[in-house]
Design a protein around this motif. Structure first.
Motif, mmCIF file in Angstrom:
data_model
loop_
_atom_site.group_PDB
_atom_site.id
_atom_site.type_symbol
_atom_site.label_atom_id
_atom_site.label_comp_id
_atom_site.label_asym_id
_atom_site.label_seq_id
_atom_site.Cartn_x
_atom_site.Cartn_y
_atom_site.Cartn_z
ATOM 1 N N THR A 339 22.524 2.317 -17.173
ATOM 2 C CA THR A 339 22.629 3.668 -16.857
ATOM 3 C C THR A 339 22.338 3.564 -15.097
ATOM 4 N N GLY A 340 23.010 4.202 -14.319
ATOM 5 C CA GLY A 340 22.462 4.111 -12.812
ATOM 6 C C GLY A 340 22.525 2.946 -12.427
ATOM 7 N N ASN A 341 21.827 2.284 -12.216
ATOM 8 C CA ASN A 341 20.979 1.421 -10.632
ATOM 9 C C ASN A 341 20.542 0.648 -12.149
ATOM 10 N N GLN A 342 20.435 0.835 -13.262
ATOM 11 C CA GLN A 342 19.354 0.075 -13.867
ATOM 12 C C GLN A 342 19.818 -0.539 -15.456
ATOM 13 N N ALA A 343 19.870 -1.920 -15.783
ATOM 14 C CA ALA A 343 20.071 -2.484 -17.417
ATOM 15 C C ALA A 343 19.145 -1.912 -18.231
ATOM 16 N N VAL A 344 19.349 -1.923 -19.115
ATOM 17 C CA VAL A 344 18.190 -1.649 -20.368
ATOM 18 C C VAL A 344 18.759 -2.362 -21.247
ATOM 19 N N ILE A 345 17.936 -2.925 -21.940
ATOM 20 C CA ILE A 345 17.522 -3.489 -23.003
ATOM 21 C C ILE A 345 16.866 -2.484 -24.122
ATOM 22 N N GLU A 346 17.645 -2.131 -25.287
ATOM 23 C CA GLU A 346 17.524 -1.879 -26.236
ATOM 24 C C GLU A 346 16.843 -2.546 -27.459
ATOM 25 N N VAL A 347 15.867 -2.072 -27.642
ATOM 26 C CA VAL A 347 14.914 -3.578 -29.013
ATOM 27 C C VAL A 347 14.991 -2.293 -30.297
ATOM 28 N N THR A 348 15.867 -2.268 -31.355
ATOM 29 C CA THR A 348 15.669 -1.717 -32.335
ATOM 30 C C THR A 348 15.753 -2.430 -33.908
ATOM 31 N N ASP A 349 14.581 -1.743 -34.877
ATOM 32 C CA ASP A 349 14.670 -1.873 -36.434
ATOM 33 C C ASP A 349 15.257 -1.409 -37.307
ATOM 34 N N GLN A 350 15.107 -0.928 -38.324
ATOM 35 C CA GLN A 350 14.945 -0.352 -39.156
ATOM 36 C C GLN A 350 13.817 0.250 -39.998
ATOM 37 N N GLY A 351 12.816 -0.304 -39.761
ATOM 38 C CA GLY A 351 11.733 0.133 -40.378
ATOM 39 C C GLY A 351 10.696 1.977 -40.793
ATOM 40 N N PRO A 352 10.062 1.882 -40.309
ATOM 41 C CA PRO A 352 9.867 3.754 -40.841
ATOM 42 C C PRO A 352 8.922 3.726 -39.539
ATOM 43 N N GLY A 353 9.405 3.379 -38.033
ATOM 44 C CA GLY A 353 9.170 3.852 -37.182
ATOM 45 C C GLY A 353 7.161 3.736 -36.624
ATOM 46 N N VAL A 354 7.454 4.905 -35.384
ATOM 47 C CA VAL A 354 5.717 4.451 -35.060
ATOM 48 C C VAL A 354 5.044 5.857 -35.942
ATOM 49 N N PRO A 355 4.443 5.761 -35.807
ATOM 50 C CA PRO A 355 3.288 7.254 -36.834
ATOM 51 C C PRO A 355 3.238 8.216 -35.677
ATOM 52 N N ALA A 356 2.899 9.603 -36.569
ATOM 53 C CA ALA A 356 3.408 10.510 -35.664
ATOM 54 C C ALA A 356 1.624 10.608 -34.254
ATOM 55 N N ASP A 357 1.035 10.370 -35.446
ATOM 56 C CA ASP A 357 -0.063 9.695 -34.924
ATOM 57 C C ASP A 357 -1.040 9.376 -33.368
ATOM 58 N N LEU A 358 0.155 8.302 -32.920
ATOM 59 C CA LEU A 358 -0.093 7.568 -32.144
ATOM 60 C C LEU A 358 1.316 8.084 -30.885
ATOM 61 N N GLY A 359 2.177 8.695 -31.138
ATOM 62 C CA GLY A 359 2.625 8.824 -30.063
ATOM 63 C C GLY A 359 3.123 7.973 -29.193
ATOM 64 N N ALA A 360 2.588 8.448 -27.604
ATOM 65 C CA ALA A 360 3.336 7.850 -26.848
ATOM 66 C C ALA A 360 1.605 7.052 -26.428
ATOM 67 N N ARG A 361 0.518 6.837 -27.159
ATOM 68 C CA ARG A 361 -0.548 6.563 -26.850
ATOM 69 C C ARG A 361 -0.324 4.519 -27.497
ATOM 70 N N ILE A 362 1.198 4.851 -28.245
ATOM 71 C CA ILE A 362 1.302 3.355 -28.787
ATOM 72 C C ILE A 362 1.095 2.206 -27.688
ATOM 73 N N PHE A 363 1.244 2.857 -26.026
ATOM 74 C CA PHE A 363 1.468 1.438 -24.928
ATOM 75 C C PHE A 363 0.068 1.664 -24.658
ATOM 76 N N GLU A 364 -1.572 2.512 -25.663
ATOM 77 C CA GLU A 364 -2.507 1.857 -24.649
ATOM 78 C C GLU A 364 -3.208 0.317 -25.225
ATOM 79 N N ARG A 365 -3.847 0.547 -24.851
ATOM 80 C CA ARG A 365 -4.372 -1.247 -25.447
ATOM 81 C C ARG A 365 -5.758 -0.766 -26.786
ATOM 82 N N THR A 366 -6.083 -0.972 -26.985
ATOM 83 C CA THR A 366 -6.431 -1.186 -28.960
ATOM 84 C C THR A 366 -5.915 -0.247 -29.415
ATOM 85 N N ILE A 367 -5.181 0.377 -28.876
ATOM 86 C CA ILE A 367 -4.101 1.285 -30.387
ATOM 87 C C ILE A 367 -2.866 0.146 -30.764
#
Length: 424
Positions: A339-367
């Motif tokens: 995409t543009g001048n960037q190479a993108v590696i996507e990692v996906t699976d067929q699991g239930p996904g990220v819970p709604a209560d986590l959202g963007a906080r998934i990248f915070e430590r201890t979350i």
């Protein structure tokens, strides 16, 4: 220290009272004595003027007539040719005496008991003593207050220093309105903040090391197990080669942790082949997925090159793949695109996904969505950003994480180590 402050203040006050008190007593005693002599002298002069005026007018002069003119004193009027006239009661003991002579040769002698001076001096000394006692009491109260004002902050500062020594680096931000003590408090709070940052960095390093070393050690263990159960020499060589790759990766992880060289400006970011890193990760994790009854595949654009640290990119992909193994389900797919001048590696699976209560906080430590450390994705994002890329959650259900890497090296001044040309 508190007792020394009180004693020193009290000693200064006592010295001042002694010096000025003795001087005041001497001055007051002399003043009272001189005042008494002046009163007697004035009384004698006044009485002789009365006697003289009566003599001039031929008025009668008797003890009863002069008695009203002499107040609580003894007087003797000696008129030539007459008997001495005594007024009042003659005092016993020491007296203050004054003589006055009139125009007709009369002599008036006035006496006053010395005890009146002594009594007045005594009253003065009592007043001075009471004032001195009040001064001492006030000095003690002020000394105690000042000592408390100085010793209480020192006690607090000592407790703060003791807390720092015992491993509690919380600053207190308490000040005492004493510049010198406030300066010490500033230094201790600054030290507490620095110690807190150091402890936080050490704990973070330990957590990162534990998390980042676990994956390569697990992969290395699996390869060694493969070697121990096979008798095929070619398989042994293949597994040994992969194990050596794991050792190199493990060494790279340790060096990066110890040197903290995650900044691309250090020259570690290079142009590399994404296919090699992705292939290496798939081969590393395929046994673990096979054991779990799942598959891991690769798709998308091939022969892409990106700019970064291969070891760091491998660690980011390992964190995403491990996250899918622990929390996801079904087949895990690694897809590459541009995409543009960037190479993108996507990692996906067929699991239930990220819970709604986590959202963007998934990248915070201890979350974490489950019983995990909660630092894997946080470390992965730090690694991606250190290489000038970024790690994002593109879709929560099904989960899709994207690693964005630049395809163009960072611009550096000419001649600087690590300067490269644009990758095409």
């Amino acid at each position: 220290m508190r007792r020394r402050l009180i004693n020193s203040t009290l000693a200064v006050v006592l010295v001042v009272i002694a010096v000025f008190g003795v001087s005041l007593v001497i001055v007051e005693t002399r003043t009272i004595s001189n005042s008494a002599h002046e009163r007697v002298d004035s009384e004698a002069v006044r009485l002789v003027s009365i006697v003289n005026s009566r003599l001039l007018t031929d008025q009668q002069i008797t003890s009863d007539i002069l008695k009203g003119q002499v107040a609580e004193r003894y007087a003797v009027i000696d008129i030539p040719g007459r008997h001495p006239i005594e007024v009042g009661t003659r005092p016993s003991g020491d007296v203050i005496r004054a003589d006055a002579k009139g125009d007709r040769g009369e002599i008036v002698t006035v006496e006053e008991p010395q005890s009146t001076v002594t009594e007045e001096v005594g009253r003065t000394l009592l007043i001075i003593g009471a004032v001195a006692a009040l001064a001492v009491a006030a000095a003690v109260l002020l000394a105690v207050r000042q000592a408390n004002r100085l010793t209480s902050p020192l006690t607090d500062l000592a407790e703060t220093a003791e807390r720092l020594g015992s491993g509690d680096p919380r600053p207190r931000y308490k000040r005492y309105s004493v510049p010198e003590l406030d300066r010490v408090a500033d230094v201790l709070d600054g030290s507490a903040e620095r110690i807190a940052r150091m402890l936080t960095a050490e704990r973070r390093l330990a957590a990162d090391a534990s998390h980042q070393l676990r994956t390569p050690l697990t992969a290395l263990s699996m390869r060694l197990e493969e070697i121990t159960v096979t008798e095929d020499l070619d398989t042994v060589k293949e597994e040994a080669t992969i194990a050596l790759t794991q050792v190199e990766r493990l060494t790279d992880v340790v060096e990066r942790l110890l040197t903290n060289s995650r900044d691309p400006r250090t020259g570690s970011a290079v142009a590399f082949d994404l296919d090699e890193v992705i292939k290496q990760q798939i081969e590393e994790w395929r046994p673990a997925y096979r054991s779990a009854g799942r598959a891991i595949i690769n798709s998308g654009k091939q022969h892409l090159r990106a700019v970064g640290t291969p070891g760091a990119v491998a660690q980011v992909l390992a964190a995403l793949i491990e996250n899918s193994l622990m929390h996801g389900g079904g087949t895990v797919a690694l897809r590459t695109r541009v995409t543009g001048n960037q190479a993108v590696i996507e990692v996906t699976d067929q699991g239930p996904g990220v819970p709604a209560d986590l959202g963007a906080r998934i990248f915070e430590r201890t979350i974490s969505g489950r019983n995990s450390t909660g630092i894997g994705l946080a470390v992965a994002r730090d690694l991606a950003e250190a290489d000038g890329g970024r790690l994002e959650m593109l879709q929560p259900k099904p989960p899709v994480f994207g690693l964005f890497l630049s395809r163009t090296p960072l611009r550096r001044p000419s001649g600087e180590p690590g300067a490269e040309h644009t990758v095409r």
